[in-house]
Every structure is written in C-alpha cells, then in structure tokens.
Design a protein around this motif. Structure first.
Motif, mmCIF file in Angstrom:
data_model
loop_
_atom_site.group_PDB
_atom_site.id
_atom_site.type_symbol
_atom_site.label_atom_id
_atom_site.label_comp_id
_atom_site.label_asym_id
_atom_site.label_seq_id
_atom_site.Cartn_x
_atom_site.Cartn_y
_atom_site.Cartn_z
ATOM 1 N N UNK A 79 0.839 -1.199 0.000
ATOM 2 C CA UNK A 79 0.000 0.000 0.000
ATOM 3 C C UNK A 79 0.872 1.246 0.000
ATOM 4 N N UNK A 80 1.938 1.231 0.798
ATOM 5 C CA UNK A 80 2.850 2.374 0.866
ATOM 6 C C UNK A 80 3.502 2.647 -0.488
ATOM 7 N N UNK A 81 3.999 1.605 -1.126
ATOM 8 C CA UNK A 81 4.614 1.757 -2.450
ATOM 9 C C UNK A 81 3.597 2.292 -3.462
ATOM 10 N N UNK A 82 2.402 1.720 -3.448
ATOM 11 C CA UNK A 82 1.372 2.116 -4.407
ATOM 12 C C UNK A 82 0.900 3.545 -4.176
ATOM 13 N N UNK A 83 0.925 3.996 -2.925
ATOM 14 C CA UNK A 83 0.439 5.333 -2.581
ATOM 15 C C UNK A 83 1.504 6.397 -2.772
ATOM 16 N N UNK A 84 2.717 6.122 -2.292
ATOM 17 C CA UNK A 84 3.748 7.156 -2.203
ATOM 18 C C UNK A 84 4.712 7.213 -3.381
ATOM 19 N N UNK A 257 13.570 13.171 -13.086
ATOM 20 C CA UNK A 257 12.319 13.004 -12.360
ATOM 21 C C UNK A 257 12.565 12.718 -10.898
ATOM 22 N N UNK A 258 13.530 11.846 -10.622
ATOM 23 C CA UNK A 258 13.891 11.521 -9.245
ATOM 24 C C UNK A 258 14.381 12.765 -8.513
ATOM 25 N N UNK A 259 15.204 13.548 -9.168
ATOM 26 C CA UNK A 259 15.723 14.786 -8.594
ATOM 27 C C UNK A 259 14.591 15.777 -8.294
ATOM 28 N N UNK A 264 11.056 18.640 -4.333
ATOM 29 C CA UNK A 264 9.713 19.085 -3.959
ATOM 30 C C UNK A 264 9.270 18.509 -2.617
ATOM 31 N N UNK A 265 9.733 17.302 -2.292
ATOM 32 C CA UNK A 265 9.314 16.665 -1.044
ATOM 33 C C UNK A 265 10.087 17.178 0.164
ATOM 34 N N UNK A 266 11.296 17.702 -0.049
ATOM 35 C CA UNK A 266 12.084 18.234 1.066
ATOM 36 C C UNK A 266 12.827 19.493 0.612
ATOM 37 N N UNK A 267 12.139 20.615 0.512
ATOM 38 C CA UNK A 267 12.797 21.841 0.053
ATOM 39 C C UNK A 267 13.629 22.537 1.125
ATOM 40 N N UNK A 268 13.439 22.169 2.407
ATOM 41 C CA UNK A 268 14.068 22.919 3.505
ATOM 42 C C UNK A 268 15.163 22.163 4.245
ATOM 43 N N UNK A 269 15.170 20.847 4.207
ATOM 44 C CA UNK A 269 16.220 20.089 4.881
ATOM 45 C C UNK A 269 15.890 19.733 6.313
ATOM 46 N N UNK A 270 16.593 18.721 6.827
ATOM 47 C CA UNK A 270 16.328 18.182 8.159
ATOM 48 C C UNK A 270 16.595 19.195 9.267
ATOM 49 N N UNK A 271 17.558 20.095 9.080
ATOM 50 C CA UNK A 271 17.888 21.045 10.135
ATOM 51 C C UNK A 271 16.856 22.154 10.257
ATOM 52 N N UNK A 280 6.267 13.635 3.996
ATOM 53 C CA UNK A 280 6.914 14.110 2.772
ATOM 54 C C UNK A 280 8.435 14.014 2.907
ATOM 55 N N UNK A 281 8.951 14.375 4.063
ATOM 56 C CA UNK A 281 10.399 14.275 4.277
ATOM 57 C C UNK A 281 10.847 12.808 4.221
ATOM 58 N N UNK A 282 10.075 11.908 4.831
ATOM 59 C CA UNK A 282 10.432 10.490 4.810
ATOM 60 C C UNK A 282 10.417 9.948 3.381
ATOM 61 N N UNK A 283 9.496 10.432 2.571
ATOM 62 C CA UNK A 283 9.479 10.030 1.157
ATOM 63 C C UNK A 283 10.732 10.540 0.449
ATOM 64 N N UNK A 284 11.135 11.767 0.752
ATOM 65 C CA UNK A 284 12.343 12.326 0.138
ATOM 66 C C UNK A 284 13.571 11.507 0.513
ATOM 67 N N UNK A 285 13.686 11.131 1.782
ATOM 68 C CA UNK A 285 14.839 10.341 2.223
ATOM 69 C C UNK A 285 14.832 8.948 1.583
ATOM 70 N N UNK A 286 13.645 8.409 1.335
ATOM 71 C CA UNK A 286 13.544 7.129 0.623
ATOM 72 C C UNK A 286 14.080 7.273 -0.790
ATOM 73 N N UNK A 287 13.702 8.359 -1.461
ATOM 74 C CA UNK A 287 14.163 8.590 -2.831
ATOM 75 C C UNK A 287 15.651 8.891 -2.891
ATOM 76 N N UNK A 288 16.248 9.319 -1.772
ATOM 77 C CA UNK A 288 17.686 9.576 -1.720
ATOM 78 C C UNK A 288 18.487 8.313 -1.422
ATOM 79 N N UNK A 289 17.779 7.196 -1.206
ATOM 80 C CA UNK A 289 18.474 5.952 -0.905
ATOM 81 C C UNK A 289 17.955 4.789 -1.756
ATOM 82 N N UNK A 290 17.218 5.096 -2.818
ATOM 83 C CA UNK A 290 16.722 4.028 -3.676
ATOM 84 C C UNK A 290 17.836 3.545 -4.608
ATOM 85 N N UNK A 291 17.551 2.503 -5.355
ATOM 86 C CA UNK A 291 18.546 1.894 -6.249
ATOM 87 C C UNK A 291 18.017 1.892 -7.675
#
Length: 360
Positions: A79-84, A257-259, A264-271, A280-291
């Motif tokens: 469900x998470x993959x299909x949604x996010x 597209x990945x970039x 868009x999901x994390x325009x401001x950063x963790x700090x 949205x931030x968790x989705x961005x971090x997922x996209x920064x560690x995908x293969x």
C-alpha cells in the motif's frame, strides 16, 4: 545452497503459493533459491520444475519480510509503495510489486533453510534473522538479475541528485560527496580500508557528455572489480558506451524526475525541521536511498532500467537524530566547505570541479 525450499502453484488459482502438493491434485512444484538478503527482507529466485512458470510468476523474484520491529507487514508495504512512489514514475521505471498469498509451510521451509545456512557458517552478518512467522503474504517483484551470460546487470544508487538544502552557499562538495569524504577519513583514522571513491550523482544530471562518461566509467569499474568472472571484461567498452547513451536519454529522464521529487518533497532540509519530520520528508529520504537497477542485453543492445528499494523510511527511534547529526557534522566539520586535508585531492565531486572552473 543448503536445503532449497519447495513451494507449489495452482494453474487455476494465481497469486497463491502452497506448501504441500497434498492440498490439491493440480499443484505444480517450484523451487525457491536463496538469492540475497538485507536487513529487512530475503529475496528468492523462482524456478519451475515440470512445467513452465505461469505468467504471474515468470520474470519475478519472491521477497519475504523479516521479523523486525521496523519492518512493516507486507500488505502495508505494498500500500505504501502504491500510494507514495508508484504514482511518481512511469510503470516501466519502477521495480513492480504484487502480493502473493503464502501457505505457512512455505515460510517454515524458508526459515529452515536460513537456519541451515547459518549453522554452516554462512549468514554471519545476519545471524539470528528469520522471516516473520505470522506473515501471510510475500511480494513478487520484477527480476532485474541477469538470466544468462548474454545479460549484464548493474546496480547504482543515485543518492542526492541535488545539493542539501542545509549546505552552505560556498560549498565545494555536494551532499553525497561530503558524506563520502567524511566516511573515508573516519575509516582511515581506524586503520580500515576506506570507502571507494565512487560517483558524484551531479555528474549525471548537471554534467556534459564528458562528465557523464567519467561517471559511467566509475560505475562500470566498480562493478567490474566486484565480479569473479570475465563477463564484463570482454564487453566493458560496449557496456560503457551503452550506459553513456542511456544516461543521455532515458536514464537522464529517470534521474531528472527523481531529482525533481527529491526537491519538492524536502525543500528545507532536516535542520529546518524542529520536531518529527512529516511523511513528505520520509518520502524524500527514501528517494535519496533508492537503487537504479539496470539490465543490458548484450545480444540485441536492449536495456531495461527500474528504480527499486522504494520502501518508505520510518522515523523509528534514533533514525531522525542520526540524520540530523550527519547533516550537522558535515556543516560543523567543514566537509561541505572542503576544509579537510583531503579537499585539494577531491577528484570525484562535480561541484568541486565546477567551482574550480569558475575561479580560472
């Protein structure tokens, strides 16, 4: 490799794997060959026995989740993959996932094999890990491994395809290369073999043809050094040229597209996030560690590429603090700004070369 688990499928009941042939006269056997495992899952290759695999099993791998507190149930993962993530890309650009119902005897057989592999001295890094006993489903995922010696497979983590929002304006390293430099220095301090100088992802999305070729050659060289056979040696130039073309066309579109989604999901950063990060931030971090999985067909020049490892990151205990600490360390210790002793020897980061050209 150890006792190979056997499961059964019914030609008239797709989407189900049975543990015993006694459950139905029409059941056909398959073998599940242990392929790989990570911290959260074990992956099996599927082989037919007496009859060809049906369409719903053909070209698929079976992924089973481990019994870990941070691993979601399989149905929730789907469900998470299909949604996010699935809506962000063309279906041809992602490793597809489909749910398959499992007889408990299938899980028991796979866990028995894992124990035998462990007792034989294998699986030392994953000692004690086992599959979730109470799980009723697995995931069938697109098989991106080579199926013959005429196919060449390569994996590449694009990581951060644009600079961290928290990096200083005067940075001479991108986020990926700043972390690599820090990890290399820490490894040397412990008299360990330091991490390989790999690829700057910015070279593939901001660089010219020369930059792309340099990056591709590093990717292929890293893959070549890990091989035990000479498959890529004979075809190294062909593979390199094909990948350069790919990253100029379809691959460039995938990375752009990945970039775009990372930004868009994390325009401001963790700090810039005072409390717990949002989804949205968790989705961005997922996209920064995908293969990015790539399979090249050496006979017809065909190429298939799909993004995988798109399991939503969880903000479990300690994870968010770790992300903040890494970002703060890269800033405070000068890894972005190149204040370390190795900064003049930086050869990988596209941002550093770009800054040097501006000074000339």
């Amino acid at each position: 490799m150890g006792h190979t688990p056997i499961a059964f499928f019914s030609p008239s009941e797709p989407g189900v794997l049975f543990g015993s042939q006694n459950q139905c006269d029409e059941l056909q056997p398959i073998t599940l060959e242990f392929l790989a495992e990570g911290g959260a899952n074990v992956v099996y290759r599927i082989y037919g026995a007496d009859v060809p695999l049906p369409a719903w099993l053909s070209g698929k791998l079976l992924r089973l989740r481990k019994e870990k507190p941070f691993v979601r149930p399989t149905s929730e993962q789907l469900v998470s993959f299909s949604t996010h993530f699935r809506p962000l890309f063309d279906p041809s650009q992602t490793v597809e996932q489909a749910r398959v119902r499992l007889d408990q005897a299938v899980l028991a057989a796979c866990n028995d094999q894992l124990r035998k592999l462990e007792h034989s001295g294998k699986r030392q890094k994953r000692k004690g890990d086992h599959l979730a006993h109470a799980e009723h489903f697995g995931l069938l995922i697109t098989d991106m491994t080579p199926n013959s010696d005429r196919e060449f497979a390569i994996e590449f983590k694009p990581k951060w395809l644009l600079q961290s929002p928290n990096a200083p304006v005067e940075a001479v390293r991108c986020r990926t290369c700043a972390l690599r430099a820090r990890q290399n220095a820490m490894a040397r301090a412990k008299v360990e073999v330091h991490a390989r100088q790999a690829v700057c992802p910015l070279s593939l999305v901001e660089g010219d043809e020369t930059e792309r070729r340099i990056a591709v050659e590093r990717i292929v060289r890293h893959r070549h050094d890990k091989l035990e056979d000479n498959t890529v040696v004979a075809h190294r130039q062909f593979v390199t040229d094909r990948l350069v073309e790919f990253f100029r066309t379809e691959g460039f579109a995938i990375l752009k597209g990945l970039r775009r989604h990372q930004q868009s999901l994390d325009p401001d950063g963790i700090l810039s996030c005072a409390g717990e990060p949002d989804e949205r931030f968790l989705r961005a971090m997922t996209l920064r560690d995908c293969t990015l999985f790539i399979k090249i067909h050496l006979t017809n020049n065909g190429l298939e590429a799909r993004l995988g490892d798109l399991d939503l990151k969880m903000a479990e205990k300690g994870k968010v603090a770790k992300w903040r600490n890494i970002e703060r360390s890269l800033l405070d210790e000068g890894w972005y700004a190149g204040e370390d002793t190795d900064s003049q020897a930086e050869e990988v980061c596209f941002l550093r070369r770009k800054q040097d050209l501006k000074r000339q």
